[in-house]
Design a protein around this motif. Structure first.
Motif, PDB file in Angstrom:
ATOM      1  N   SER A 109       0.846  -1.197   0.000  1.00 26.81           N
ATOM      2  CA  SER A 109       0.000   0.000   0.000  1.00 26.81           C
ATOM      3  C   SER A 109       0.877   1.240   0.000  1.00 26.81           C
ATOM      4  N   GLY A 110       0.247   2.370  -0.285  1.00 29.89           N
ATOM      5  CA  GLY A 110       1.020   3.599  -0.248  1.00 29.89           C
ATOM      6  C   GLY A 110       0.238   4.804  -0.713  1.00 29.89           C
ATOM      7  N   ASN A 111       0.951   5.926  -0.754  1.00 29.59           N
ATOM      8  CA  ASN A 111       0.396   7.216  -1.156  1.00 29.59           C
ATOM      9  C   ASN A 111       1.251   7.815  -2.260  1.00 29.59           C
ATOM     10  N   ILE A 112       0.615   8.623  -3.097  1.00 26.42           N
ATOM     11  CA  ILE A 112       1.295   9.283  -4.215  1.00 26.42           C
ATOM     12  C   ILE A 112       0.892  10.754  -4.228  1.00 26.42           C
ATOM     13  N   ASP A 113       1.896  11.620  -4.325  1.00 23.60           N
ATOM     14  CA  ASP A 113       1.665  13.044  -4.540  1.00 23.60           C
ATOM     15  C   ASP A 113       2.553  13.478  -5.697  1.00 23.60           C
ATOM     16  N   TYR A 114       2.000  14.310  -6.569  1.00 24.45           N
ATOM     17  CA  TYR A 114       2.741  14.810  -7.718  1.00 24.45           C
ATOM     18  C   TYR A 114       2.421  16.288  -7.887  1.00 24.45           C
ATOM     19  N   LYS A 115       3.467  17.120  -7.979  1.00 26.27           N
ATOM     20  CA  LYS A 115       3.289  18.568  -8.112  1.00 26.27           C
ATOM     21  C   LYS A 115       3.526  19.014  -9.556  1.00 26.27           C
ATOM     22  N   VAL A 116       3.058  20.198  -9.855  1.00 35.76           N
ATOM     23  CA  VAL A 116       3.159  20.768 -11.195  1.00 35.76           C
ATOM     24  C   VAL A 116       4.606  20.805 -11.695  1.00 35.76           C
ATOM     25  N   ASN A 117       5.548  21.091 -10.816  1.00 35.50           N
ATOM     26  CA  ASN A 117       6.948  21.217 -11.232  1.00 35.50           C
ATOM     27  C   ASN A 117       7.636  19.871 -11.436  1.00 35.50           C
ATOM     28  N   GLY A 118       6.892  18.770 -11.298  1.00 33.26           N
ATOM     29  CA  GLY A 118       7.463  17.441 -11.509  1.00 33.26           C
ATOM     30  C   GLY A 118       7.903  16.750 -10.242  1.00 33.26           C
ATOM     31  N   GLU A 119       7.880  17.455  -9.103  1.00 29.66           N
ATOM     32  CA  GLU A 119       8.250  16.811  -7.840  1.00 29.66           C
ATOM     33  C   GLU A 119       7.195  15.779  -7.470  1.00 29.66           C
ATOM     34  N   TYR A 120       7.656  14.643  -6.964  1.00 25.63           N
ATOM     35  CA  TYR A 120       6.733  13.604  -6.530  1.00 25.63           C
ATOM     36  C   TYR A 120       7.193  13.051  -5.186  1.00 25.63           C
ATOM     37  N   GLN A 121       6.254  12.458  -4.489  1.00 27.57           N
ATOM     38  CA  GLN A 121       6.533  11.771  -3.221  1.00 27.57           C
ATOM     39  C   GLN A 121       5.695  10.493  -3.243  1.00 27.57           C
ATOM     40  N   ILE A 122       6.346   9.363  -3.128  1.00 28.19           N
ATOM     41  CA  ILE A 122       5.660   8.075  -3.048  1.00 28.19           C
ATOM     42  C   ILE A 122       6.081   7.413  -1.747  1.00 28.19           C
ATOM     43  N   THR A 123       5.112   7.108  -0.909  1.00 28.90           N
ATOM     44  CA  THR A 123       5.391   6.352   0.309  1.00 28.90           C
ATOM     45  C   THR A 123       4.762   4.977   0.130  1.00 28.90           C
ATOM     46  N   THR A 124       5.517   3.951   0.453  1.00 30.94           N
ATOM     47  CA  THR A 124       5.067   2.576   0.242  1.00 30.94           C
ATOM     48  C   THR A 124       5.287   1.752   1.494  1.00 30.94           C
ATOM     49  N   ARG A 125       4.315   0.940   1.828  1.00 26.25           N
ATOM     50  CA  ARG A 125       4.441  -0.038   2.903  1.00 26.25           C
ATOM     51  C   ARG A 125       4.282  -1.408   2.248  1.00 26.25           C
ATOM     52  N   LEU A 126       5.277  -2.242   2.452  1.00 26.76           N
ATOM     53  CA  LEU A 126       5.337  -3.559   1.841  1.00 26.76           C
ATOM     54  C   LEU A 126       5.557  -4.580   2.951  1.00 26.76           C
ATOM     55  N   GLU A 127       4.594  -5.486   3.130  1.00 27.16           N
ATOM     56  CA  GLU A 127       4.677  -6.497   4.193  1.00 27.16           C
ATOM     57  C   GLU A 127       4.722  -7.883   3.566  1.00 27.16           C
ATOM     58  N   GLY A 128       5.617  -8.716   4.064  1.00 27.33           N
ATOM     59  CA  GLY A 128       5.706 -10.074   3.558  1.00 27.33           C
ATOM     60  C   GLY A 128       6.999 -10.735   3.975  1.00 27.33           C
ATOM     61  N   SER A 129       7.501 -11.619   3.111  1.00 24.48           N
ATOM     62  CA  SER A 129       8.735 -12.332   3.431  1.00 24.48           C
ATOM     63  C   SER A 129       9.341 -12.911   2.163  1.00 24.48           C
ATOM     64  N   ASN A 130      10.610 -13.287   2.287  1.00 34.63           N
ATOM     65  CA  ASN A 130      11.307 -14.008   1.237  1.00 34.63           C
ATOM     66  C   ASN A 130      11.528 -15.416   1.783  1.00 34.63           C
ATOM     67  N   PRO A 131      10.867 -16.438   1.220  1.00 35.94           N
ATOM     68  CA  PRO A 131      11.008 -17.794   1.754  1.00 35.94           C
ATOM     69  C   PRO A 131      12.429 -18.343   1.657  1.00 35.94           C
ATOM     70  N   ASP A 132      13.284 -17.707   0.837  1.00 35.66           N
ATOM     71  CA  ASP A 132      14.667 -18.151   0.667  1.00 35.66           C
ATOM     72  C   ASP A 132      15.630 -17.462   1.623  1.00 35.66           C
ATOM     73  N   LEU A 133      15.122 -16.557   2.463  1.00 38.01           N
ATOM     74  CA  LEU A 133      15.984 -15.765   3.335  1.00 38.01           C
ATOM     75  C   LEU A 133      15.501 -15.872   4.775  1.00 38.01           C
ATOM     76  N   TYR A 134      16.377 -16.307   5.665  1.00 41.51           N
ATOM     77  CA  TYR A 134      16.059 -16.427   7.093  1.00 41.51           C
ATOM     78  C   TYR A 134      14.764 -17.192   7.337  1.00 41.51           C
ATOM     79  N   ASP A 135      14.614 -18.308   6.640  1.00 47.94           N
ATOM     80  CA  ASP A 135      13.438 -19.172   6.795  1.00 47.94           C
ATOM     81  C   ASP A 135      12.121 -18.423   6.614  1.00 47.94           C
ATOM     82  N   GLY A 136      12.116 -17.423   5.775  1.00 52.34           N
ATOM     83  CA  GLY A 136      10.888 -16.690   5.491  1.00 52.34           C
ATOM     84  C   GLY A 136      10.438 -15.778   6.608  1.00 52.34           C
ATOM     85  N   TYR A 137      11.387 -15.313   7.422  1.00 55.60           N
ATOM     86  CA  TYR A 137      11.044 -14.412   8.531  1.00 55.60           C
ATOM     87  C   TYR A 137      10.321 -13.171   7.983  1.00 55.60           C
TER      88      TYR A 137
END
Length: 173
Positions: A109-137
């Protein structure tokens, strides 16, 4: 125009209305539902980045005299999916990048802001795991990405280099 709909990346774009007044678009909101992340990433063509899953996006759009603005846009995954980012030599030096080589997310999930001058801000929250790393912690990423959109497009979409875009931003700070 009222009730505008279109198919986009296997999902659907809906605009409740699209009106012009004095040669400008009136404030509106573009709602995207069940958009295929794999298709978005294939279109973006970021070398080494792929993924699966579906997203809903809501983008409030305003037109200012000098261009378009997105304020408080949101995106959310509608189901679990996978992200994979792998480039030779990158993951070996960074545990976060290693986690992203085969990241199975339960929420994105996340938020997106974009201004006229081209500036942007993207905040992202990513929850999960990599099953190949640290037993999927379980891992939670909170990412804040910002900059000026034309520079990002040049680095990401013209050269296809995702890490170059991020590294250039870090170097410039």
């Amino acid at each position: 125009m009222e009730d505008i709909q279109a198919d986009v990346f296997e999902g659907q774009l809906k605009l409740a209305r699209l009106r012009y007044s004095n040669g400008e678009i009136e404030d509106t909101r573009a709602d995207f539902s069940h958009v295929n992340l794999e298709r978005i990433l294939a279109f973006a063509n970021i070398d080494g980045l792929s993924g699966t899953g579906y997203l809903d996006l809501s983008l409030p759009i305003s037109q200012k005299p000098s261009g378009m603005v997105i304020s408080n846009g949101t995106f959310n995954s509608t189901e679990t999916g996978r992200l994979s980012y792998s480039k030779q030599g990158i993951a070996a030096v960074n545990i976060g990048m290693r986690a992203l080589e085969n990241f199975h997310y339960t929420a994105l999930s996340g938020n997106i802001d974009y201004k006229v001058n081209g500036e942007y801000q993207i905040t992202t929250r990513l929850e999960g795991s990599n099953p190949d790393l640290y037993d999927g912690y379980p891992v939670i990423f909170n990412l804040n990405i910002n900059g000026v959109m034309p520079e990002l497009f040049e680095s990401m979409f013209i050269t296809g280099s995702f890490e170059e875009a991020i590294l250039n931003q870090v170097k410039s700070k």
